[in-house]
Design a protein around this motif. Sequence first.
Motif, PDB file in Angstrom:
ATOM      1  N   LEU A 189     -34.637  52.195 -57.220  1.00 60.23           N
ATOM      2  CA  LEU A 189     -35.423  53.203 -57.929  1.00 60.23           C
ATOM      3  C   LEU A 189     -36.883  52.792 -58.008  1.00 60.23           C
ATOM      4  CD1 LEU A 189     -35.712  55.766 -59.593  1.00 60.23           C
ATOM      5  CD2 LEU A 189     -35.011  54.452 -61.621  1.00 60.23           C
ATOM      6  N   GLN A 190     -37.157  51.538 -58.355  1.00 59.68           N
ATOM      7  CA  GLN A 190     -38.542  51.066 -58.406  1.00 59.68           C
ATOM      8  C   GLN A 190     -39.256  51.319 -57.085  1.00 59.68           C
ATOM      9  OE1 GLN A 190     -37.907  46.941 -59.506  1.00 59.68           O
ATOM     10  NE2 GLN A 190     -38.697  47.297 -61.565  1.00 59.68           N
ATOM     11  N   ARG A 191     -38.636  50.948 -56.003  1.00 63.87           N
ATOM     12  CA  ARG A 191     -39.260  51.107 -54.686  1.00 63.87           C
ATOM     13  C   ARG A 191     -39.528  52.576 -54.370  1.00 63.87           C
ATOM     14  NH1 ARG A 191     -35.700  46.442 -51.559  1.00 63.87           N
ATOM     15  NH2 ARG A 191     -37.359  44.858 -51.520  1.00 63.87           N
ATOM     16  N   LYS A 192     -38.597  53.432 -54.730  1.00 62.92           N
ATOM     17  CA  LYS A 192     -38.778  54.867 -54.487  1.00 62.92           C
ATOM     18  C   LYS A 192     -39.988  55.401 -55.244  1.00 62.92           C
ATOM     19  CE  LYS A 192     -36.438  59.319 -55.183  1.00 62.92           C
ATOM     20  NZ  LYS A 192     -35.201  59.978 -55.698  1.00 62.92           N
ATOM     21  N   LEU A 193     -40.115  55.046 -56.513  1.00 64.87           N
ATOM     22  CA  LEU A 193     -41.227  55.537 -57.328  1.00 64.87           C
ATOM     23  C   LEU A 193     -42.558  54.938 -56.871  1.00 64.87           C
ATOM     24  CD1 LEU A 193     -39.582  55.398 -60.878  1.00 64.87           C
ATOM     25  CD2 LEU A 193     -39.808  57.383 -59.353  1.00 64.87           C
ATOM     26  N   GLU A 194     -42.559  53.671 -56.507  1.00 66.30           N
ATOM     27  CA  GLU A 194     -43.792  53.014 -56.057  1.00 66.30           C
ATOM     28  C   GLU A 194     -44.249  53.576 -54.708  1.00 66.30           C
ATOM     29  OE1 GLU A 194     -42.761  48.885 -56.157  1.00 66.30           O
ATOM     30  OE2 GLU A 194     -42.343  48.949 -58.314  1.00 66.30           O
ATOM     31  N   ALA A 195     -43.307  53.915 -53.819  1.00 68.29           N
ATOM     32  CA  ALA A 195     -43.665  54.529 -52.533  1.00 68.29           C
ATOM     33  C   ALA A 195     -44.236  55.926 -52.755  1.00 68.29           C
ATOM     34  CB  ALA A 195     -42.437  54.590 -51.628  1.00 68.29           C
ATOM     35  N   ARG A 196     -43.675  56.666 -53.719  1.00 63.80           N
ATOM     36  CA  ARG A 196     -44.202  57.989 -54.027  1.00 63.80           C
ATOM     37  C   ARG A 196     -45.620  57.879 -54.600  1.00 63.80           C
ATOM     38  NH1 ARG A 196     -45.196  63.006 -52.781  1.00 63.80           N
ATOM     39  NH2 ARG A 196     -45.249  64.440 -54.561  1.00 63.80           N
ATOM     40  N   ALA A 197     -45.873  56.887 -55.441  1.00 64.34           N
ATOM     41  CA  ALA A 197     -47.217  56.683 -55.979  1.00 64.34           C
ATOM     42  C   ALA A 197     -48.204  56.338 -54.864  1.00 64.34           C
ATOM     43  CB  ALA A 197     -47.202  55.573 -57.028  1.00 64.34           C
ATOM     44  N   PHE A 198     -47.779  55.545 -53.893  1.00 65.10           N
ATOM     45  CA  PHE A 198     -48.626  55.208 -52.743  1.00 65.10           C
ATOM     46  C   PHE A 198     -48.998  56.476 -51.971  1.00 65.10           C
ATOM     47  CE2 PHE A 198     -49.090  53.767 -48.277  1.00 65.10           C
ATOM     48  CZ  PHE A 198     -50.081  52.811 -48.442  1.00 65.10           C
TER      49      PHE A 198
END
Length: 553
Positions: free
Chosen positions: A393-402
């Motif tokens: 989940l963290q990676r998904k949200l951080e990729a979306r922020a990028f």
Amino acid sequence: MLRLTELKLALDHPPEALRAAILKRLELAEDDLLGFSIFKRSYDARKKHALLLVYAVDIEVKNDAGLLKKFRNDRHVAPTPDMSYHFLGHAPENLAERPIVVGFGPCGIFAALVLAQMGFKPIVLERGKAVRERTQDTWGLWRKHVLNPESNVQFGEGGAGTFSDGKLYSQIKDPKHLGRKVLTEFVKAGAPEEILYVSKPHIGTFRLVGMVETMRHEIEALGGEIRFQQRVTDVLIEDGPNGKNIRGVALASGETLASSHVILALGHSARDTFEMLHARGVYMEAKPFSIGFRIEHPQSLIDKARLGPNAGNPLLGAADYKLVHHAKNGRSVYSFCMCPGGTVVAAASEPGRVVTNGMSQYSRNERNANAGIVVGITPTDFPGQGPLAGIELQRKLEARAFELGGRNYEAPGQLVGDFLAGTPSTRLGSVEPSYKPGVHLTDLATSLPDYAIEAIREALPAFDQQIKGFAMKDAVLTGVETRTSSPLRITRGDDFQSLNVKGLYPAGEGAGYAGGILSAGVDGIKVAEAAARDMLGLESTGSGAQSGPGCGY
């Protein structure tokens, strides 16, 4: 000595007033009071126009037994507890093995320091660089949009706490006063002595850099060894008649190091190491954490709202806040890791992802206040199953922020007024965001799950009722905040060892047992003591299963 608590004086009291107040409160003659020292100083701001300083003082009197008897029914008069640190033993000269500490953040530093002070000569393995080289790499992201995945806000000497507000307070239970050991060592390493008595001590990034180096030198002088740019890629586990046993670690360089006592002080962002440990069968489980944004206001707004006419008083410094709201959808929204007079920083550790955090210097004199505004989530909210689902989940949200930030490590941002109205932001107002390498204005509604957006939209106006101006239209939200705490726990037993691998000691924030510099340092001491106790053949005292909340609280 005796401790007197809840002694209240006016904010502008002269120095001699404190002694006079002690004499009056305890009904002492002048020559009966032999001396005193301040143990704690805080302030009571409930009446902003009559703000009071609140003291706890340790006093020396001629007849302490008589005074205790006189005030035996007064809970604010008691013997001063022994807060000095007592080593449980010392390594024999012929000790055959050296313990290994993986990670050199606050937890790893104190684990290694205490082991070294007991003569165990630990070997510390840190995947990142020494703190000054690491600082240069971190500025590479902030100034040049270039991320070094092995040397950044998360990885390197000092850990994530180096690039933070340097908060040194916690709500953990600390019956052995190990927090005092942490603060005392920090003062010895160069921290201001006031951290021993102010109610919410902090240090700030610039001072932490020099202190971390000083502590490293002490560990080395005592026979310890710190190896930088040494990433652990495997753990050597042996099956024995009574279960699994740690036998050492393997490094990315191909080298192996043997030890039957390995402390894992990983930090909450060592995702590849978590994956390796999971693959090796080390027991772990998913745990709750929080997600959200950073919010920035003018520090002057917070000072005025919290301190009223006393805003700007040097004894009080920049004001902070702590807010909680229970939303109608069942979610809790709260302020996290509040940084008075600080900056929002880029805290990514993986390419193609954006993460925010907060940082302050000791002076706390930057124009903005910032804090995480985050929503609690549990493993039932994670997209996958198993202990690594929170990382997914963290990676998904951080990729979306990028993606929302423009794919160049700028962070997506939105004005609070636009966020509440559900419209994208196109230009800034009176609040200039501090995040480097920059903020790309957009609509944050798609950066977090709908339940989190809904809860934060409800919370901001509620927070405005507590701090006037908190929901000001020009305040800036910057996304995303995902590293509030570890998304998993490497579960340990009462002996501080892994539930299924003897000799492996999960510790600190990454293992799910601390949150913030002080609690991580305390946990490092506990785990070092547990490892030393096992090496010396002493009986375990237990309590390894306790854990602590995040960011200095």
